[in-house]
Each structure stands twice: as structure tokens, then as C-alpha cells.
Design an enzyme around this catalytic site. Structure first.
Site, short mmCIF file in Angstrom:
data_model
loop_
_atom_site.label_atom_id
_atom_site.label_comp_id
_atom_site.label_asym_id
_atom_site.label_seq_id
_atom_site.Cartn_x
_atom_site.Cartn_y
_atom_site.Cartn_z
CB CYS A 165 -0.94 0.01 1.19
SG CYS A 165 -0.04 -0.09 2.72
CG ASP A 208 1.19 2.64 4.75
OD1 ASP A 208 0.94 3.65 4.09
OD2 ASP A 208 0.35 1.93 5.28
CB CYS A 245 -3.15 2.08 7.89
SG CYS A 245 -2.61 0.44 8.40
CB CYS A 273 -0.15 -3.23 8.53
SG CYS A 273 -1.59 -3.02 7.50
S1 FES Z 1 -2.85 -0.78 5.05
FE1 FES Z 1 -1.22 0.46 4.58
S2 FES Z 1 0.16 -0.09 6.20
FE2 FES Z 1 -1.67 -0.85 6.82
#
Ligand code: FES
Lengths: 392, 126
Positions: B35, B37, B60, B104
Site C-alpha cells: 500500500c 506505507d 495506517c 501491515c
Molecule cells: S494498510 Fe497500509 S500499512 Fe496498513
């Protein structure tokens, strides 16, 4: 804790008056509108009355309204129905990159069947250029399908101008009006569209019911086969209570629009936008500054991620949404934010606040008050400090 | 909100060990390919033991909570022991994560092993 709802683009409450109008059609007037007896006839009357109200709201003829199970079905019906019915004429469809998945995935489905689809780009505000539509039209084009206003960034598309080029080419024109019906004045003849999708729960009607406006004479095949309901256009016993609710919602929306009530929402929206932009650094407004839905405010806050904003806001009682990758089921940033040219890391920090008829000035003040603290707290957690240095 | 366990929300609300360590012995930076991050984790090592650990995360709620949790879990652990902390163990310590959020927790576990790797590299040079 007081809860504040600012996610009206996702769904609205069902108006108490709508619920009241629907109530008799569950246990009292439960007849099948296709039956000859009095039970059936009172249900039939209610369905036709609702049809008139919906037609009136958008300047259509009642016979041009087909009830569906919602906006998604209306989109599927319009797109697949036109494609299949006009294959002899051509196999080309034009849409945009910022459509709802109900439209995009219907188009992708048709591509697998051999149809060709052009996905038009948008500018940084999310606007489609009618010139691009004109250039994309070929003698094989059978349908142009464009959203009236974008669900995420709120941009209202130049439908009238697009219609001019589409009509000139003799091509069918469908608009996905799920975000606009009941929120801004609409006249299908003034806009010049052949089909228009709407959804009940986006304008204070019930979930699970919507409609497709289908201009008389449009060549289309059915999506749902079965009985002869809806003049042979959409099979299945009518969702009578839902349809009555949709009709009531249309009537109430028309009342609000004639009184100019959406102006109050525009004023609150602009206050919210200004308050946030003034008080917070490294933030941008997404969508067009003026050509936007009355209730839509959409921002990107740099260096932080959307889901963490939503959780923090929810802890303070505020319901919002985001186009961040982390909040999407597919874990990719919103295709809309990417289409307006935002890099994924900026799209990551998106926050959508969508206002409705019952939001108050105090609620706006409250959000403007608490949001800076939330952003500051999350930025303190972020490895990026005021710039994107170190991002590879 | 019912999406996350109470433990996740606790760590999200009050994340532990947020920040940087100026004279860190090891730094790990990882990006989540799924995603997008990003997490940065800093460790301070003494006599083969992690004596301090801090983090910064752009991500997130689950990414922030797992970051916070792992920094708690490694403190006082020997570096080889710390390397064995799996993303599953972090998720379990948080009372579980929704299936779509399991990735994550990789961020934290991968970040930590990178930081330890970095420490090992640096101490070799000394
Ligand atoms: S969904 Fe992006 S780090 Fe958790």
C-alpha cells in the site's frame, strides 16, 4: 459523545418522512402491483405515483423511468444494455478514468467480450474536456458514459457541453447521476442525455432502490430477464416500499431545491474548506473550487495517511472517508486521486468530508477546531518532516 | 470502531516509543510494497542487547500500532532473539489484526530486522 456525520456521499440517513411513507407498504398494503385485485391495485397506484415524482424531479416523462435495485444496477443496465443492443452499429464505448467502479467494471467486463473502451483523462480538477470526447468518437462509437459529478472529489462535469458533441455524432449518452440527483437541479432535456442513473440512499431515500432514466426510443436490451414488470424492461416483482420511498425522497428533494436549500450547504462547505486551509499547512483541496457538489470537501494532508485520520476523527465523533490505499479493499490509492495527477504518497493523505442537509454551523466549527490537533499528532509520528526527503 | 481490537486502538491512540534516536546503532527503513506505507525504526544496542528502540511511521492505524508494539517487544532482548520476532507474533500481541491488515505487521518486523542488519554491518566496520 455527540456524533457528527460527514460521510453523506457514502450514504445518507433515510428521511423520517420517507420511512413514514414506506411503512404501509410492508404489512398493510402488501399487494403485488401486477395483481388485478384491490391489494394489487393500491400497490400499483403507489408505484406509479412514485414514478411521476421521480420523473418530475429530473424533467422526464414518467414512462421513461425504470426502477432498479440501485445505482449500480442502473449503470450496469445502461452500459451493458446499450452495448449489447447496438453491436451491429459498433463496438466502441467512451468513458473517463474517474468513473465509479459500477461504470468502470462494467466497461472492463465488456472489453473482455470484445468491445473497445476509451478511458478519457481529466485535468487537475477532475474535469473532462468535451474536445477530448469529440476526438475520441469514431464511427464505431455507440455509447458515451460519463459521471455527472465525482463521488470523491465532487467535481461537476460539463455534461451539457459534452452532450453537444455526443449528440452531433448520433451516439447514446449516459450519465451516472448518483451523486447529483436531489442535490442540484437536473433537467434531462436541458442536459441532453439519453440515460441517467440514480440511487435512493444518496438523497435521503432507502438503500437497495434506484432508477434509470431511459429516453423514449433508446435501443437497449435487458439486464435482468424474467417477468414483464417495468414494461418488459426490468423483471422481478417491484420493491414497492422502496419505490415509494424513492418517490417520497424525490418529492422532498424537489421541495428543498425549489427553496434553494442547497445554498446553505454550499456556504457551510466553503466555510469548512476555508477553515481547514487557513489553519493547517501542507494541505490541498482536491476537485474544482466552484464546479463542485454542494456538500463535498476533499483534501490531501501531506506526510500522513488517511486511515489514521479517519480513526482519529472517529474517536472524536466525526465520520469521514478517505481515498488512501490503506482504506481501500484493494490497497491501492483511489484511481480518482491518481487520475487528477496526485502521486501515491499525496493520495495517501486524502480526507473526504461530505455534508448533508442536517449538518450545522456548530458541527463545522467543531471539525475546524479539532482537525489541526489530529493532523499535528499524526505528523509527529511521520518520518517526513515538512518535505518528502528520503522518499524513493 | 469495531474494525480493530482494543489493544490495537490503545497503541494507536497512545503509541509508545515514537521518535528518533540521534546516535542510533542501527536504523531500518522499510516501505510497504502493497500500500505504500513507510516505517523508520532506530535501535540502540549495548552488550548485544537492544536497550532502546524508537520509530516513525507513515501509515495506517495497524501500521502505527504494530510499530509501537514491536518497539515494546524488543526492548531488553538480545539481538538474535529480537530477530526471531515475526510479524505474526506482533499481530498476536495486539490481539490480532483484520486479514487485510496482516501485511501491515510486516512493516514492523522487516523494519526491525533491517535495523539489526544495519547494526551488524556497522559493528563489523568498527
Ligand atoms: S494498510 Fe497500509 S500499512 Fe496498513
Amino acid at each position: 459523545m455527540k456524533r457528527i456525520y460527514m460521510d453523506h456521499a457514502a450514504t445518507t440517513s433515510t428521511d423520517v418522512e420517507v420511512v413514514k411513507a414506506m411503512e404501509p407498504y410492508f404489512s398493510l398494503k402488501y399487494g403485488n402491483p401486477n395483481s388485478i385485485h384491490s391489494f394489487g391495485q393500491e400497490a400499483r397506484e403507489a408505484v406509479e405515483e412514485a414514478r411521476e415524482k421521480i420523473a418530475h424531479l429530473i424533467g422526464a416523462n414518467p414512462s421513461e423511468i425504470v426502477f432498479t435495485a440501485g445505482g449500480t444496477e442502473a449503470d450496469n443496465y445502461a452500459i451493458k444494455g446499450i452495448a449489447w443492443a447496438n453491436q451491429k452499429k459498433g463496438n466502441h464505448i467512451i468513458t473517463s478514468k474517474i468513473e465509479h467502479h459500477a461504470v468502470l467494471h462494467s466497461c472492463q467486463f465488456l472489453e473482455k467480450q470484445g468491445f473497445r473502451v476509451t478511458y478519457l483523462p481529466v485535468d487537475k480538477y477532475g474535469l473532462i474536456d468535451p474536445e477530448d470526447v469529440k476526438k475520441a468518437i469514431t464511427d464505431k462509437t455507440i455509447l458515451v458514459t460519463i459521471m455527472h459529478a465525482n463521488n470523491e472529489i465532487g467535481t461537476i462535469e460539463p455534461i451539457k457541453e459534452i452532450s453537444k458533441v455526443v449528440k452531433k455524432a448520433g451516439v447514446y449518452f449516459h450519465i451516472d447521476s448518483v451523486q447529483t440527483v436531489g442535490h442540484i437541479p437536473i433537467d434531462v432535456n436541458d442536459l441532453g442525455v439519453d440515460m441517467l442513473s440514480m440511487s435512493g440512499h444518496k438523497f435521503y431515500g432507502p438503500n437497495g432502490v434506484g432508477a434509470l432514466y431511459l429516453r423514449k426510443g433508446t435501443r437497449i436490451v435487458n439486464l435482468i430477464d424474467g417477468g414483464a414488470q417495468e414494461k418488459n424492461r426490468r423483471a422481478g416483482t417491484e420493491n414497492v416500499a422502496g419505490i415509494v420511498g424513492l418517490g417520497k425522497a424525490a418529492e422532498l428533494a424537489e421541495e428543498r431545491l425549489t427553496q434553494g436549500k442547497e445554498k446553505k450547504i454550499v456556504r457551510l462547505r466553503d466555510k469548512l474548506i476555508k477553515g481547514i486551509i487557513d489553519k493547517i499547512e501542507n494541505v490541498r483541496l482536491n476537485g474544482h473550487p466552484t464546479k463542485r457538489l454542494p456538500g463535498n470537501a476533499n483534501f490531501c494532508f501531506e506526510f500522513i495517511e488517511g486511515e489514521s485520520m479517519l480513526l482519529s476523527l472517529d474517536m472524536e465523533g466525526v465520520a469521514a472517508s478517505s481515498g488512501s490505499a490503506c482504506t481501500s479493499g484493494s490497497l491501492t490509492a483511489s484511481h480518482i486521486l491518481l487520475a487528477i495527477g496526485l502521486p501515491p504518497e499525496i493520495a495517501h493523505g486524502s480526507l473526504r468530508l461530505t455534508l448533508g442537509k442536517d449538518n450545522t454551523e456548530e458541527e463545522i466549527d467543531y471539525v475546524i477546531d479539532i482537525l489541526p490537533g489530529i493532523i499535528e499528532k499524526l505528523r509527529a509520528l511521520s518520518p517526513f518532516k515538512g518535505n518528502w526527503e528520503g522518499l524513493n | 470502531m469495531g474494525m480493530y481490537s482494543d489493544k490495537v486502538m490503545e497503541h494507536f491512540k497512545n503509541p509508545h516509543n515514537v521518535g528518533e534516536i540521534k546516535d542510533a546503532d542501527g536504523i531500518g527503513e522499510v516501505g510497504n510494497p502493497i500500500c505504500g506505507d513507510i516505517m523508520k525504526i532506530y535501535i540502540k544496542v549495548k552488550d548485544g542487547k537492544i536497550i532502546d528502540c524508537k520509530f516513525k511511521t507513515f501509515g495506517c492505524g495497524a501500521a502505527i500500532a504494530t510499530s509501537s508494539m514491536i518497539t515494546e517487544m524488543v526492548k531488553g532482548k538480545g539481538i538474535d532473539e529480537a530477530l526471531k520476532i515475526s510479524n505474526k507474533a506482533v499481530a498476536e500481541a495486539l490481539g490480532g489484526l483484520p486479514p487485510i491488515k496482516m501485511h501491515c505487521s510486516n512493516l514492523a518486523a522487516d523494519g526491525l530486522s533491517k535495523a539489526i542488519e544495519d547494526y551488524k554491518q556497522k559493528s563489523k566496520k568498527k
